[in-house]
Motif scaffolding. Structure first.
Motif, PDB file in Angstrom:
ATOM      1  N   THR A  82      -3.730  -2.168   8.974  1.00 44.88           N
ATOM      2  CA  THR A  82      -3.163  -1.433   7.840  1.00 44.88           C
ATOM      3  C   THR A  82      -2.852  -2.381   6.696  1.00 44.88           C
ATOM      4  O   THR A  82      -3.166  -2.101   5.537  1.00 44.88           O
ATOM      5  N   GLU A 102      -4.725   7.789   4.971  1.00 41.50           N
ATOM      6  CA  GLU A 102      -5.086   6.497   4.403  1.00 41.50           C
ATOM      7  C   GLU A 102      -6.578   6.212   4.553  1.00 41.50           C
ATOM      8  O   GLU A 102      -7.170   5.516   3.726  1.00 41.50           O
ATOM      9  N   ILE A 156       0.848  -1.176   0.000  1.00 41.29           N
ATOM     10  CA  ILE A 156       0.000   0.000   0.000  1.00 41.29           C
ATOM     11  C   ILE A 156       0.885   1.226   0.000  1.00 41.29           C
ATOM     12  O   ILE A 156       1.673   1.431   0.916  1.00 41.29           O
ATOM     13  N   ASN A 207      -7.667   5.063  -2.454  1.00 39.19           N
ATOM     14  CA  ASN A 207      -7.054   3.814  -2.898  1.00 39.19           C
ATOM     15  C   ASN A 207      -6.090   4.066  -4.066  1.00 39.19           C
ATOM     16  O   ASN A 207      -5.994   5.179  -4.579  1.00 39.19           O
ATOM     17  N   GLY A 227     -10.904  -4.890  -2.392  1.00 37.04           N
ATOM     18  CA  GLY A 227      -9.485  -4.601  -2.271  1.00 37.04           C
ATOM     19  C   GLY A 227      -8.639  -5.086  -3.425  1.00 37.04           C
ATOM     20  O   GLY A 227      -7.408  -4.972  -3.389  1.00 37.04           O
ATOM     21  N   GLN A 257      -5.697  -3.208   4.810  1.00 38.41           N
ATOM     22  CA  GLN A 257      -6.267  -2.008   4.186  1.00 38.41           C
ATOM     23  C   GLN A 257      -7.504  -1.491   4.922  1.00 38.41           C
ATOM     24  O   GLN A 257      -8.301  -0.745   4.357  1.00 38.41           O
TER      25      GLN A 257
END
Length: 584
Positions: free
Chosen positions: A80, A116, A7, A404, A427, A83
């Motif tokens: 995290t 985020e 990420i 994203n 995701g 996500q």
């Protein structure tokens, strides 16, 4: 195509990221032995990437000891990686609340999670609190000011959303794993993409899924009227058996050359090199390494050929750039040899990752992904006019970009429809499409085909791209008439139908149909013949539903030659039909 599966956050955050263990040591809480045991077990699961067991175990640890700060920090790490940024932010703030401090290191972590999560106003609030801190050694004012400036830009983007209807292409293109779109053909009937190949292993009877490779595919359709419908999907190697384990397939605008990436091949200069194959008759040549002008001993990937047929854009992490990966270009000479690669410069490249270049068919508008330019989180999409030295990279806006990752932005020749790889609700990356708002569209172009004979390659399609600009003439080579007649040859109708489709997509464009002849014979006869030929085209377009008010026609005989009338080749070029764009 080599994608970074981690990420990404703003590159400036990556460079200055700090440990989650940087909490105040005031009022140190000593966890119970039972809680500590669960904590160590959770860390073990986490180190082996078994996130589901790590999360369940750390939740049990927190249940045992609700004041165990490091357990909250580990849980935030796990969330995290999953996500789940918003939940991670809540957990992190809970840890800070237990410590009962908000020194600058903690605030920075909270700022990072807020970004985020997509809560940019909260992120701004954390930065303003950091600004009040008296210890400037770790985060100097100019660094915090740069973050405040970036966040202010992001808030403005969010406050001015674009009105688009983002639609996902359904099966058989998209699946339950990642798809990355890599190219679209000039006629919009072929879509090139890669699909992730996954490998499943087990740890304590729990499946661990890893993406280990990508496989290239082609989707095809008969009609371009509906962007969602693609009739067939097949592996690229079925189309091109020599392809092997290559990836990141793109195709030249004329359809006669394919470009792709091979990693670890015998003739590679580095880890991944760019190759091409040229169409000879109905066959494709074996892969040809593009040579040292393009390839290096480093990672070279994600090629895209300009509609000029000579300029190749690609991504590399070689030295001499501005960041972790930059966009470069190389120009091919008349002998087919690519010259020394040049960096696109700091207008495009930053200290972070610039990837997935797409040069539109107008040969000037570049779309690319970046985590270094101001964005909404992860990698955002940007555009820039390469032929305007004063132009700057522009964020495409929300909701094209969001918190994203966005990758691989392609635009059809008319500049109206985009195909993009974006993170879906699960995701994973899927391919979406939508109509592009006018202010971020490229210059629309129309392409015309001409069939030419090459002594080596045989009959090939030559494509010319024309900007849809007022006053510009478009030469339509494939409108062909019988000798000394204004009766259309059957080969003409494909081109005429393409013009109908283009005019339907661009209702504000009007054309004068211009007929031309060579200088053979009497000029009065040539004027009449050229006008009758223009009239036949006019009548066909009207018969297909084009409003007569958008069209006019005239014959000009031999008045406006574009080549020498002393040779048969020159006279053939002068016998032509043109469309002059009259604008609105």
């Amino acid at each position: 195509m080599s994608m970074n599966n981690k990420i990404h956050i703003f590159i400036i955050l990556i460079l200055f990221s700090i440990s989650y263990k940087s909490f105040s040591q005031h009022n140190i809480h000593i966890p119970s032995k039972k809680a500590q045991k669960e904590f160590e077990l959770a860390k073990n699961y986490y180190s082996k990437e078994n996130l589901s067991k790590a999360l369940a175990t750390i939740d049990n640890c927190i249940t045992i000891d609700s004041l165990f700060v490091q357990a909250y920090i580990l849980k935030a790490n796990i969330l995290t990686d999953l996500q789940n940024f918003c939940e991670a932010l809540v957990i992190f703030e809970k840890a800070a609340e237990i410590e009962n401090v908000n020194y600058v290191g903690n605030l920075f972590d909270q700022y990072r999670f807020s970004v985020e999560c997509g809560d940019y106003q909260k992120a701004m609030n954390k930065l303003l609190l950091m600004k009040q801190d008296t210890d400037k050694k770790r985060f100097p004012d100019n660094y915090i000011d740069s973050l405040i400036k970036t966040t202010d830009i992001v808030i403005d983007i969010m406050n001015n959303p674009l009105f688009i209807e983002k639609k996902k292409i359904e099966s058989p293109v998209n699946s339950d794993i990642n798809e990355y779109v890599t190219a679209i053909s000039s006629d919009e009937k072929k879509l090139f993409f890669t699909r992730s190949y996954i490998d499943t292993t087990y740890f304590d009877d729990e499946p661990i899924i890893r993406i280990v490779d990508e496989i290239a595919y082609i989707a095809e359709r008969q009609s371009i009227e509906n962007s969602d419908i693609w009739d067939t999907v097949y592996k690229f190697e079925n189309f091109y058996p020599q392809f092997g384990d290559g990836l990141a397939v793109t195709i030249s605008p004329d359809g006669n050359t394919i470009f792709f990436v091979g990693c670890g091949w015998n003739d590679s200069y580095g880890s991944c090199d760019i190759y091409c194959s040229r169409k000879i008759g109905n066959e494709w040549t074996n892969p040809i390494n593009l040579g040292s002008g393009v390839n290096s001993k480093y990672w070279d990937s994600q090629p895209y050929m300009s509609s000029d047929g000579f300029t190749l854009y690609f991504v590399s992490n070689r030295p001499g750039g501005y960041g972790k990966s930059d966009i470069w270009y190389s120009v091919m000479n008349e002998d087919g040899i690519f010259g020394e690669a040049k960096n696109l410069g700091k207008r495009v490249n930053t200290s972070g990752y610039e990837q997935t270049p797409f040069i539109h068919f107008d040969a000037r508008t570049l779309y690319f992904s970046s985590d270094g330019h101001p964005g909404l989180g992860g990698t955002d999409l940007f555009k820039i006019d390469l032929k305007n030295p004063d132009d700057k990279a522009v964020n495409l806006g929300y909701p094209i970009n969001d918190k994203n990752d966005q990758q691989c932005f392609l635009v059809t020749p008319d500049g109206r429809t985009a195909y993009v790889s974006s993170v879906n609700e699960n995701g994973n990356f899927d391919i979406f499409y939508y109509t592009i708002p006018k202010h971020i569209r490229p210059n629309p172009v129309i392409y015309m085909e001409e069939y030419v004979f090459d002594p080596i390659a045989g009959e090939q399609t030559k494509i010319e791209f024309y900007p849809l600009e007022q006053g510009k003439d478009i030469i339509v080579r494939n409108i062909v008439f019988e000798h000394d007649s204004y009766k259309l040859e059957n080969v003409s109708y494909n081109e005429l139908n393409r013009i109908v489709s283009m005019m339907n997509k661009n209702p504000d464009i009007n054309f004068e149909i211009r007929g031309h002849t060579d200088n053979t014979g009497i000029e009065t006869y040539n004027l009449t013949l050229s006008e009758n030929r223009a009239k036949v085209v006019y009548e066909y377009l009207i018969s297909k539903g084009i409003n007569p008010s958008r069209l006019s026609y005239n014959g000009y005989g031999s008045k406006y030659p574009i080549s020498d009338n002393n040779t048969e080749e020159g006279r053939a070029l002068n016998r032509r039909t043109e469309l002059r764009n009259l604008g609105m």
